[in-house]
Design a protein around this motif. Structure first.
Motif, mmCIF file in Angstrom:
data_model
loop_
_atom_site.group_PDB
_atom_site.id
_atom_site.type_symbol
_atom_site.label_atom_id
_atom_site.label_comp_id
_atom_site.label_asym_id
_atom_site.label_seq_id
_atom_site.Cartn_x
_atom_site.Cartn_y
_atom_site.Cartn_z
ATOM 1 N N PHE A 75 19.592 24.577 81.720
ATOM 2 C CA PHE A 75 18.741 24.915 82.902
ATOM 3 C C PHE A 75 18.830 26.462 83.127
ATOM 4 N N GLY A 76 17.625 26.857 83.627
ATOM 5 C CA GLY A 76 17.909 28.230 84.195
ATOM 6 C C GLY A 76 18.093 28.464 85.494
ATOM 7 N N LYS B 241 11.634 32.455 81.813
ATOM 8 C CA LYS B 241 12.452 33.332 80.979
ATOM 9 C C LYS B 241 11.989 34.575 81.053
ATOM 10 N N HIS C 234 16.319 29.495 87.668
ATOM 11 C CA HIS C 234 15.030 28.704 88.728
ATOM 12 C C HIS C 234 15.500 27.270 88.850
ATOM 13 N N ASN C 235 15.905 26.680 87.918
ATOM 14 C CA ASN C 235 16.013 25.267 88.067
ATOM 15 C C ASN C 235 17.377 25.015 88.930
ATOM 16 N N SER D 160 11.972 26.427 82.668
ATOM 17 C CA SER D 160 12.852 27.459 83.096
ATOM 18 C C SER D 160 12.085 28.853 82.760
#
Length: 86
Positions: free
Chosen positions: A18-19, A85, A21-22, A83
């Motif tokens: 996950f990024g 990017k 944000h997540n 996510s």
């Protein structure tokens, strides 16, 4: 048919699942769920022979379960959202 040789190597670059944000939304969801359970606790009586009507308060019956459900909804959003990017 393909022959396997020793020179065939799979290169996998380590990337998080996950990024940022997540993960941000996951922690917000966990906080919301925890707040719901904290608000749900209590309401008992010090004396076991005396019934306390505090267990039927609006906070424990309406607000706390709603916060828990909202928290789980935030968790689903955090897991399913793409996510960002950039």
């Amino acid at each position: 048919m393909r022959q396997d040789t020793e020179n065939d190597k799979i290169i996998v670059s380590p990337q998080p699942i996950f990024g940022k944000h997540n993960y941000k939304f996951m922690f917000i969801g966990l906080g919301t769920i925890a707040l719901g359970f904290i608000l749900m606790s209590g309401g008992g009586s010090d004396d076991p022979n005396v019934f306390s009507d505090a267990i039927y308060s609006w906070r424990r019956i309406r607000l706390a379960p709603a916060l828990v459900i909202i928290g789980f909804g935030i968790q689903v959003y955090a897991i399913l959202s793409k996510s960002k990017k950039g």
